[in-house]
Write a protein that holds these residues in place. Structure first.
Motif, PDB file in Angstrom:
ATOM      1  N   SER A  54     -17.625 -28.389   7.934  1.00 41.10           N
ATOM      2  CA  SER A  54     -18.835 -28.051   8.278  1.00 41.10           C
ATOM      3  C   SER A  54     -20.063 -28.644   7.087  1.00 41.10           C
ATOM      4  O   SER A  54     -20.743 -28.519   7.851  1.00 41.10           O
ATOM      5  N   SER A  55     -19.259 -28.986   6.017  1.00 39.90           N
ATOM      6  CA  SER A  55     -19.677 -29.358   5.305  1.00 39.90           C
ATOM      7  C   SER A  55     -19.986 -31.003   5.260  1.00 39.90           C
ATOM      8  O   SER A  55     -21.373 -31.495   4.609  1.00 39.90           O
ATOM      9  N   LEU A  56     -19.231 -31.944   5.686  1.00 33.19           N
ATOM     10  CA  LEU A  56     -19.382 -33.095   6.768  1.00 33.19           C
ATOM     11  C   LEU A  56     -20.756 -32.748   7.290  1.00 33.19           C
ATOM     12  O   LEU A  56     -21.507 -34.171   7.600  1.00 33.19           O
ATOM     13  N   ILE A  57     -20.004 -32.495   8.104  1.00 35.73           N
ATOM     14  CA  ILE A  57     -21.542 -32.428   9.062  1.00 35.73           C
ATOM     15  C   ILE A  57     -22.446 -31.633   8.596  1.00 35.73           C
ATOM     16  O   ILE A  57     -24.074 -32.820   8.947  1.00 35.73           O
ATOM     17  N   GLY A  58     -23.144 -31.358   8.091  1.00 35.30           N
ATOM     18  CA  GLY A  58     -24.380 -31.005   8.441  1.00 35.30           C
ATOM     19  C   GLY A  58     -24.805 -31.880   6.376  1.00 35.30           C
ATOM     20  O   GLY A  58     -26.086 -32.416   6.606  1.00 35.30           O
ATOM     21  N   LEU A  59     -24.111 -33.175   5.816  1.00 30.16           N
ATOM     22  CA  LEU A  59     -24.395 -33.730   5.239  1.00 30.16           C
ATOM     23  C   LEU A  59     -24.589 -35.004   5.573  1.00 30.16           C
ATOM     24  O   LEU A  59     -25.648 -35.532   5.665  1.00 30.16           O
ATOM     25  N   LEU A  60     -24.084 -35.263   7.169  1.00 30.82           N
ATOM     26  CA  LEU A  60     -23.453 -36.439   7.729  1.00 30.82           C
ATOM     27  C   LEU A  60     -25.264 -36.455   9.070  1.00 30.82           C
ATOM     28  O   LEU A  60     -26.024 -36.993   9.659  1.00 30.82           O
TER      29      LEU A  60
END
Length: 476
Positions: free
Chosen positions: A431-437
């Motif tokens: 979820s962090s990777l999705i929000g970051l990218l």
């Protein structure tokens, strides 16, 4: 499955809530299995059902992907701590009591979701759902163990298999169910559906599951509160939460949170090494390299799987403008493939070949995402999801089987609790990777960047699986 959720034999249940069985077959019949299966489904179905509701929720509250991602992280952060903690409480205070309390909390949280007036309130609801569903699964496992002890035999493989398949299938079908509910009744339905699920679980538990017996005092082992290792639980929570917040705020580079997590982890290890009844047996972990590698492999696998469940579905809705219902239907072949593979692997003894096959499919499907765009035909979008169904089924069951094979029998509960925590950490990282990218919108460029990252991670995972001698000893 929570820490020590397998029980010690002293949590044997009486037949206060059901007729006494006359043998193992009667004791593990449909009336016993149905209620505990419902509990095992609640956490995975809630974890993935939200995926097709993220975009409609964001539109309702004028929030982007970087904000709605907290609906995912809230449940996983709560579950990461509550899953092992509730397993320990169920072991000490009575599994059926904890199971019922969890179902009540899930029902109340579902009702609150129907009334929530802000994104913050919805995030709080997801935290409550995480805590409630975390009580259900380890308590269900503890009741199965208690039933086996009471009947004087081993737990039938079909019972544990039913729970495993139900959990995997419900997680895989979550996006389809979520899309159907959002399409027919709006996004609030993904919260409201917990009301009938919890009510059904409560009714069947009260009618068919045996009551808890009063616990007997254990000479020289201290009281119930001491046996729960409260300081160990607090240190575990304190070490885990900063790491999770660090993962959720990678864009801000919150290094002090990582440092705090490291300090508290050291404190946790030092305390658990001297505790008489440790919350986490760190000595067992230090001596079991194959098990630790399985935890790492599990976390990395679920990072990829949940990036697809959340990131791919958001892209289909925002970049391709599919409705939530249509997106759920496009994900249906992936769900069917995952359920089929999980059933096949559950009947096999070896884990290395399924893990290699699933990870190879993960590499191929992740690479294919880098070439998708607005003009990609629907059949190819479905085919990519279908390939992603392979690791969803093969790797999930394979890693769990490896964990059981690599764990001493008396440590199964502890090891299983850490396995679930590794899974949640992978989900939070996704979820962090999705929000970051993605940022404020799930764009095609963001999807391609995610695809490159997932391809690299899946390749490293494949090489690590090939090199793991512990898996090679498990056979094919």
């Amino acid at each position: 499955m929570g820490f020590l959720s397998q029980g010690t034999g002293e949590e044997e249940t009486s037949s206060g809530g059901a007729s006494p069985p006359t043998g193992p077959g009667d004791g593990f019949g449909a009336r016993f299995v149905a209620p505990v299966v419902i509990g095992s489904m609640l956490n995975p179905v809630n974890s993935t059902m939200i995926s097709t509701a993220l975009v409609p929720i964001g539109r309702s509250f004028q929030a982007g992907a970087s904000a709605t991602v907290w609906l995912i992280a809230g449940l996983y952060m709560a579950s990461s701590v509550a899953q092992p903690a509730m397993g320990r409480v169920a072991d000490r205070l009575g599994a059926r009591r904890v199971y019922l309390a969890g179902l009540v909390m899930v029902g109340l949280a579902g009702a609150a979701g129907l009334l929530a007036r802000s994104l913050g309130e919805l995030i709080a609801v997801r935290v409550l759902i995480g805590i409630g569903t975390s009580a259900a699964h380890p308590a269900a496992m503890a009741m199965i163990r208690a039933q086996s002890v009471r009947l004087g035999g081993e737990t039938p493989g079909r019972v544990l298999g039913a729970l495993t398949i139900a959990g995997l299938s419900s997680a895989a079908l979550g996006p389809v169910l979520g899309g159907l509910l959002v399409g027919l009744a709006g996004w609030r339905a993904v919260f409201g559906v917990n009301l009938p699920l919890a009510a059904t679980g409560l009714a069947l538990t009260l009618l068919w599951l045996p009551k808890d017996e009063p616990r007997r005092a254990e000479p020289g082992r201290g009281g119930t509160w001491t046996a729960l290792d409260p300081l160990g639980l607090l240190l575990f929570t304190g070490a885990l939460l900063p790491v999770m917040f660090f993962l959720m705020r990678l864009r801000q580079h919150p290094w002090p949170l990582a440092a705090l997590g490291a300090v508290l982890t050291v404190a946790l290890i030092l305390w658990e090494r001297r505790a008489r009844q440790p919350f986490i047996d760190v000595r067992m972990l230090a001596a079991n390299g194959p098990l630790v590698r399985t935890y790492l492999r599990c976390g990395a696998t679920y990072l990829v799987i949940y990036c697809i469940l959340y990131g791919y579905t958001q892209w289909l809705e925002e970049a391709r403008a599919y409705s939530a219902l249509a997106t759920g239907m496009l994900m249906l072949p992936m769900c069917a493939m995952a359920a089929l593979c999980s059933g096949m692997v559950a009947r096999r003894r070896g884990v290395r070949r399924p893990l290699l096959a699933g990870t190879a499919a993960m590499v191929a499907a992740s690479a294919a995402l880098a070439f998708t765009g607005p003009g990609t035909p629907v059949w190819l979008l479905v085919a990519i999801g279908l390939v992603f169904g392979l690791p969803n089924g093969l790797n999930s069951v394979g890693n769990q089987a490896a964990m059981y094979a690599q764990t001493p029998a008396e440590q199964t509960g502890t090891a299983a609790g850490l396995f679930r925590t590794a899974q949640y950490l992978g989900a939070i990282a996704s979820s962090s990777l999705i929000g970051l990218l993605y940022g404020q919108r799930a764009s095609t460029g963001g999807l391609h960047t995610i695809a490159i990252a997932l391809s690299a991670l899946a390749t490293v995972l494949l090489l690590a699986t090939l090199a793991d001698r512990g898996l090679a000893r498990d056979g094919g």
